[in-house]
Design an enzyme around this catalytic site. Structure first.
Site, PDB file in Angstrom:
ATOM      1  N   LYS A  80       7.673  -9.455  27.657  1.00 48.41           N
ATOM      2  CA  LYS A  80       6.935  -9.925  26.802  1.00 48.41           C
ATOM      3  C   LYS A  80       5.215  -9.518  27.534  1.00 48.41           C
ATOM      4  O   LYS A  80       4.978  -9.695  28.767  1.00 48.41           O
ATOM      5  CB  LYS A  80       6.645 -11.401  26.412  1.00 48.41           C
ATOM      6  CG  LYS A  80       5.763 -11.749  25.445  1.00 48.41           C
ATOM      7  CD  LYS A  80       5.827 -13.426  25.505  1.00 48.41           C
ATOM      8  CE  LYS A  80       4.825 -14.029  24.436  1.00 48.41           C
ATOM      9  NZ  LYS A  80       4.900 -15.424  24.335  1.00 48.41           N
ATOM     10  N   SER A 156       5.581 -17.216  20.115  1.00 49.45           N
ATOM     11  CA  SER A 156       4.899 -15.983  20.230  1.00 49.45           C
ATOM     12  C   SER A 156       5.666 -14.961  20.872  1.00 49.45           C
ATOM     13  O   SER A 156       5.105 -13.777  21.166  1.00 49.45           O
ATOM     14  CB  SER A 156       3.685 -16.499  21.076  1.00 49.45           C
ATOM     15  OG  SER A 156       4.058 -17.012  22.425  1.00 49.45           O
ATOM     16  N   SER A 180       7.622 -21.230  22.121  1.00 48.77           N
ATOM     17  CA  SER A 180       7.356 -19.755  21.726  1.00 48.77           C
ATOM     18  C   SER A 180       8.681 -18.562  22.446  1.00 48.77           C
ATOM     19  O   SER A 180       8.708 -17.545  21.959  1.00 48.77           O
ATOM     20  CB  SER A 180       6.268 -19.174  22.598  1.00 48.77           C
ATOM     21  OG  SER A 180       5.076 -19.503  21.905  1.00 48.77           O
TER      22      SER A 180
END
Length: 463
Positions: A80, A156, A180
């Site tokens: 990420k 996220s 997330s």
């Protein structure tokens, strides 16, 4: 022909060991899949084909000599774009982060993967600074759901979830400050674990403080245990990191569920309205868990919705992360982030400490709850994936993403390990997740129960 993009990390490693195929073939397959899905799903900030293939070739030579560098040598992984990856900018979904610079340091979890021989395919998308439960940003646009591109992938860590679900690498590193890794994993039909806070070191420290965890996003629980064994070790850059784990998470997978005391809370005591299709899929999985030996009873944890305390801590973190920005940079922010940052900047120290008091009381209550129960099971989310490009479902009446994630953020406040396991789909074919929560430091128990669900065929895999 064998489709290597459908294989778990464990299956890839077994194939390398037996000489059935090598890291170069697996990496090429994952890169080709990533390039194919990118135009429609938008899971990646950037792909790193040359670097990935160079690392894969080196890994293949090590396997040929019978000298793998570590337990993930040659396995394709994604990261990420909140976590540092040396040699590449980490832009955090924001136009306010300059790409120029040295970018010469790995985050602790990335460093452990590098040492273990993992192959980095690329960086995955995030909302700006990871602030919300869906993945779109002013920098990279919208990330879509692999099951239905008209729906959100969640967030996220939405890019990571979509990449794993579609076969662009079996492992990904995500971050979780309020759900997330669990939110997008549930929406995309994969597994994810938010470990106990500090189990995976984090550097640089998150502006969201001790709400923020690093966690594995994978095709199954066994892969998550393998990944956690690699990344879940101390790093001197994180002063809050835990000491070494008591043993291998992979070795602990086989304990089964017989005799475990399990509380099933379908709606947190009536506080959450859960869609019928979600409730039904979760209940079926819970009943099957009882069928393989767990003692299950309906029981609700003793707390009311801590959303206001969470908002105080979360919005204050958003204010902190944007504090350095001037008017022109602030104008380029995601409007929602700009709004919560302004609200967070108005909180006083006493407001913040009052939220900390709520958090400590919640932790005490959950500690007492786990004196009676080994595990708490809930739906991961009360809904399935909704329309893409929106923070909240149309017509829901929610103002912020926390309105539709009431099962996830409480366990960031308490720092407990919590995983999501795919347990079915709704009438539109959209995945449903079951959340497994244990007491702090019992990551092994969460993984063990999730693995038992996979072994019993109760779960459903990714796309």
């Amino acid at each position: 022909m064998t489709d290597l993009t459908t294989f778990t990390a464990g299956r890839l490693l077994d194939g390398y060991r037996k000489g059935e195929f090598g890291p170069v073939e697996a990496t090429r397959a994952a890169l080709e899949r990533a390039e194919r899905i990118q135009p429609e799903v938008n899971a990646f900030v950037r792909l790193l084909p040359e670097e990935a293939l160079a690392r894969a070739r080196a890994a293949e030579e090590r396997w040929r000599r019978g000298e793998p560098a570590g337990p993930l040598d040659g396995v394709p992984v994604t990261v990420k774009d909140i976590l540092l990856l040396a040699g590449h900018p980490t832009l955090r979904g924001s136009k306010t982060v300059a790409a120029a610079g040295r970018w010469d340091e790995d985050a602790p979890s990335v460093a452990r993967l590098r040492e273990a021989g993992a192959v980095f395919l690329g960086k995955t998308t995030t909302p700006e600074y990871g602030w919300k439960g869906v993945t779109d940003s002013p920098l990279t646009g919208v990330t879509r759901n692999p099951r239905d591109p008209s729906r959100t992938a969640g967030g996220s860590s939405g890019g990571s979830a979509a990449a794993v679900a579609l076969g662009a690498g079996p492992l990904s590193l995500g971050t979780d400050g309020g759900g997330s890794v669990r939110i997008p994993a549930a929406f995309c039909g994969i597994f994810a674990l938010k470990p106990t806070y500090g189990r995976v070191p984090l550097y640089p420290a998150s502006a969201f403080g001790t709400l923020a965890h690093v966690g594995p996003m994978t095709r199954d629980a066994a892969d998550a245990a393998l990944l956690l064994d690699v990344i879940g070790v101390p790093d001197s850059r994180d002063w809050s990191a835990l000491g070494p784990a008591g043993g291998s998470f992979t070795a602990a997978l086989g304990g089964g569920v017989r005799g475990l005391r399990v509380a099933y809370s379908p709606s947190l005591g009536g506080q959450v309205a859960v869609r019928p299709a979600v409730a039904a899929a979760v209940r079926r999985a819970v009943e099957r868990l009882a069928g393989i030996g767990a003692y299950v009873e309906e029981a609700d944890p003793d707390f009311s919705d801590p959303v206001e305390a969470f908002h105080t801590l979360w919005f204050a973190g958003a204010a902190r992360v944007t504090q350095r920005l001037g008017p022109r940079e602030r104008a380029s922010l995601d409007p929602g982030l700009r709004e919560i940052s302004a609200r967070g900047a108005r909180y006083s120290a006493l407001d913040y400490l009052a939220a900390v008091d709520v958090r400590m009381d919640l932790g005490r209550r959950m500690g007492r709850f786990h004196d009676a129960y080994d595990l708490l099971l809930t739906p991961t989310l009360p809904i399935t994936a909704f329309e893409v490009g929106a923070e909240v479902p149309q017509g829901s009446g929610h103002r912020r993403w926390t309105g539709w994630t009431p099962f996830t953020y409480p366990f960031n406040l308490t720092q407990q390990p919590a995983a999501t396991v795919p347990v079915g789909v709704d009438g539109d074919g959209l995945p449903v997740g079951l959340q497994i929560v244990a007491a702090r430091h019992r990551d092994d128990l969460v993984l063990r129960v999730a693995h038992a669900l996979y072994e019993a065929g109760i779960t459903s895999g990714g796309s």
